[in-house]
Design an enzyme around this catalytic site. Structure first.
Site, PDB file in Angstrom:
ATOM      1  N   ASP A  58       0.652  -0.904  -0.329  1.00 45.63           N
ATOM      2  CA  ASP A  58      -0.427  -0.141   0.413  1.00 45.63           C
ATOM      3  C   ASP A  58       1.358   1.192   0.167  1.00 45.63           C
ATOM      4  OD1 ASP A  58      -2.391   1.425  -0.254  1.00 45.63           O
ATOM      5  OD2 ASP A  58      -2.842   0.959   2.223  1.00 45.63           O
ATOM      6  N   HIS A  90      -3.924  13.721   0.663  1.00 46.66           N
ATOM      7  CA  HIS A  90      -3.996  12.587   1.518  1.00 46.66           C
ATOM      8  C   HIS A  90      -3.172  13.285   2.536  1.00 46.66           C
ATOM      9  CE1 HIS A  90      -5.023   9.505   4.798  1.00 46.66           C
ATOM     10  NE2 HIS A  90      -4.001   8.895   3.874  1.00 46.66           N
ATOM     11  N   GLU A 101     -10.588   3.716   3.873  1.00 47.06           N
ATOM     12  CA  GLU A 101      -9.325   4.382   2.587  1.00 47.06           C
ATOM     13  C   GLU A 101      -9.958   4.001   0.928  1.00 47.06           C
ATOM     14  OE1 GLU A 101      -6.569   3.667   4.163  1.00 47.06           O
ATOM     15  OE2 GLU A 101      -5.979   5.199   5.577  1.00 47.06           O
ATOM     16  N   GLU A 111      -9.300   4.247  -2.074  1.00 45.07           N
ATOM     17  CA  GLU A 111      -8.072   3.883  -3.072  1.00 45.07           C
ATOM     18  C   GLU A 111      -8.378   3.027  -4.510  1.00 45.07           C
ATOM     19  OE1 GLU A 111      -4.891   1.865  -0.724  1.00 45.07           O
ATOM     20  OE2 GLU A 111      -5.631   3.102   0.594  1.00 45.07           O
ATOM     21  N   ASP A 142      -9.726   0.100   2.451  1.00 43.48           N
ATOM     22  CA  ASP A 142      -8.460  -0.979   3.226  1.00 43.48           C
ATOM     23  C   ASP A 142      -8.478  -0.037   4.890  1.00 43.48           C
ATOM     24  OD1 ASP A 142      -5.780  -1.341   4.030  1.00 43.48           O
ATOM     25  OD2 ASP A 142      -4.835   0.123   3.379  1.00 43.48           O
ATOM     26  N   ARG A 152      -8.393   3.572  12.829  1.00 43.05           N
ATOM     27  CA  ARG A 152      -7.281   5.207  13.420  1.00 43.05           C
ATOM     28  C   ARG A 152      -6.853   5.517  15.240  1.00 43.05           C
ATOM     29  NH1 ARG A 152      -6.061   5.803   8.515  1.00 43.05           N
ATOM     30  NH2 ARG A 152      -7.758   6.355   7.453  1.00 43.05           N
ATOM     31  N   GLN A 181      -3.826   1.852  15.127  1.00 43.82           N
ATOM     32  CA  GLN A 181      -2.956   2.981  14.065  1.00 43.82           C
ATOM     33  C   GLN A 181      -1.947   3.316  14.730  1.00 43.82           C
ATOM     34  OE1 GLN A 181      -4.535   4.425  10.330  1.00 43.82           O
ATOM     35  NE2 GLN A 181      -2.233   4.944   9.493  1.00 43.82           N
ATOM     36  N   LYS A 217      -4.886  -2.164  10.433  1.00 44.81           N
ATOM     37  CA  LYS A 217      -4.548  -1.989   8.330  1.00 44.81           C
ATOM     38  C   LYS A 217      -5.628  -3.521   8.739  1.00 44.81           C
ATOM     39  CE  LYS A 217      -4.242   2.103   7.318  1.00 44.81           C
ATOM     40  NZ  LYS A 217      -3.910   2.855   7.127  1.00 44.81           N
ATOM     41  N   THR A 229      -9.551  -5.213   3.825  1.00 42.75           N
ATOM     42  CA  THR A 229      -9.190  -4.835   3.287  1.00 42.75           C
ATOM     43  C   THR A 229     -10.302  -5.514   1.663  1.00 42.75           C
ATOM     44  OG1 THR A 229      -6.696  -4.260   3.208  1.00 42.75           O
ATOM     45  CG2 THR A 229      -7.163  -3.971   1.185  1.00 42.75           C
ATOM     46  N   GLU A 282      -9.473  12.693   7.266  1.00 35.43           N
ATOM     47  CA  GLU A 282      -9.234  14.104   7.540  1.00 35.43           C
ATOM     48  C   GLU A 282     -10.675  14.696   7.698  1.00 35.43           C
ATOM     49  OE1 GLU A 282      -8.769  14.067   3.119  1.00 35.43           O
ATOM     50  OE2 GLU A 282      -7.114  12.317   2.931  1.00 35.43           O
TER      51      GLU A 282
END
Ligand code: CA
Length: 431
Positions: free
Chosen positions: A131, A138, A202, A204, A236, A240, A243, A256, A260, A376
């Site tokens: 990844d 971002h 996420e 992607e 993904d 948080r 993480q 993570k 996925t 975000e």
């Protein structure tokens, strides 16, 4: 302008369809307990295994017809661009209306299925998953959360940042996601082990690798795209709070690796060719790329692919509220191109293998409404308001997240990616 070639499968000619004759993405579906390769056309799919055994691929190189009887796309991926083009041309000939041959259509019909009536499977056996962090918007927005004065780390514009993900937990669109538990550290307290309180998506795009490279032999950036078979949607999922406690100093891990999600259809790079344009010039004060990341002829291009994220809570589902659009971004928001990711990944001699997946990292745009993840959006004062009256900072149990992508321009058929969807299940009780 030449008319757009149409298919004798009527639903493929609907201008809102994701799967016109010009797309022909590849997937795998279940038929009689076996896994068969297929291509999507309108609301149908064509069984490639059936076509191969029924002689429709006669005249194609033997390995191509053989690869179509495999249970995943990996054999076909390994064959490379010339083989892919020959199969794509044959499928186009079989499904185009100007091959208006009703006996042929009669013979093909038993190999056509309604997509809504079959079960799709993971199309690729993904050996390794890497990844990246290729969207500068971002990187900037997340960086600003931690370093308001200096959001972008000094390496960002020099080197494509990435980490090795986990392939065993890559799942197909439609499969539910169990809220993960993990170590969470709140303020000055000791860490606890608990279900994540900040579950995120996420947005992607995944690059599905075709032929690999021999260990020790880097892939030059100028040849890199010959090693990319096609693209799919990737969510993904990220926890948080897990993480942020675990990521130093080695990077993402259990925040993570719990899941996925990928979309079932791999859109060939060839189908996206009309939607490419020269890559936007970098800012004048941006550093020059090192030569291994810079094609000598300066031919870096980008694909104008619209990316969207929708959310539907359980309550919205019950109230029959349609999923609400959370964000709209574009593949053009990448600072590093797919070719540069492949060149960089192999620049130390590391070998890629057919079926590996490189994901772009969260693709966010510069303006509000184009954030590729909820993290975000936490920079804003007010939470997201849902039509049901609910609010969101992060995902709640029962929420369904749906990613979509399409590209469109005058004189060409719209190319879509289908859906990449997943619903959050409550955490398993901790014993
Ligand atoms: Ca990611």
């Amino acid at each position: 302008m030449a008319a757009i070639q149409v298919s004798w499968i009527e639903s493929a000619n609907d201008p809102t369809s994701d799967f016109p004759l010009q797309n022909l993405p590849y997937g795998v579906f279940q038929l009689g307990g076996a896994s068969h390769l297929c291509t999507a056309i309108g609301d149908r799919l064509l069984d490639l295994h059936g076509c191969a055994t029924d002689g429709f691929f006669k005249g194609l190189p033997q390995p191509v017809a053989e690869a179509c009887t495999a249970t995943t796309l990996n054999l076909l991926l390994a064959l490379g661009p010339t083989a892919w083009t020959s199969l794509r041309k044959r499928l186009t000939d079989l499904l185009a209306a100007d091959a208006n041959d009703s006996p042929l259509q009669g013979r093909l019909r038993p190999h056509l299925f309604q997509q809504s009536e079959v079960r799709l499977e993971l199309p690729v056996s993904i050996g390794d998953y890497t990844d990246f962090y290729a969207s500068i918007h971002h990187a900037m927005r997340v960086g600003r959360l931690f370093r308001p004065e200096n959001p972008l780390l000094p390496n960002y514009k020099h080197i494509p940042i990435g980490y090795h993900g986990r392939s065993s937990s890559i799942i197909l669109s439609g499969q539910s996601i169990r809220r993960p538990c993990g170590q969470i550290k709140l303020g000055d307290h000791d860490p606890i082990f608990a279900p994540t309180r900040s579950l995120d998506f996420e947005l992607e795009i995944g690059l599905i690798i075709g032929p690999g490279n021999t260990l020790g032999q880097p892939i030059p950036v100028t040849e890199a795209e010959q090693h990319i078979f096609g693209l799919c949607l990737v969510n993904d999922w990220s926890a948080r709070d897990i993480q942020s406690w675990e990521y130093q100093p080695l990077g993402p891990f259990l925040g993570k690796s719990f899941a996925t999600t990928i979309s079932p259809w791999i859109v060939p790079l060839e189908a996206l060719a009309p939607f490419r344009s020269p890559a936007a010039k970098r800012a004048a004060d941006d550093p020059q790329h090192l030569s291994y990341l810079q094609p000598s002829h300066g031919a870096l291009t980008e694909i104008d692919l619209t990316l969207q994220v929708y959310l539907q809570s359980e309550q919205m589902h019950q109230l029959q509220n349609a999923p609400v659009l959370l964000t709209t971004s574009n593949l053009k928001n990448l600072y590093w191109s797919p070719a540069q990711m492949v060149a960089h990944h192999t620049s130390n001699g590391c070998n890629l293998r057919p079926g590996d997946m490189l994901a772009t990292g969260t693709i966010s745009g510069p303006q509000r409404g184009s954030e590729g993840c909820l993290l975000e959006m936490t920079t804003y004062q007010s939470p997201i308001q849902l039509p049901s009256g609910e609010q969101r900072r992060y995902l709640e149990d029962g929420d369904t997240v749906i990613l979509r992508a399409h590209t469109q321009k005058e004189g060409f058929s719209r190319i879509g990616f289908g859906e990449c969807a997943g619903t959050i299940l409550p955490a398993q009780p901790i014993s």
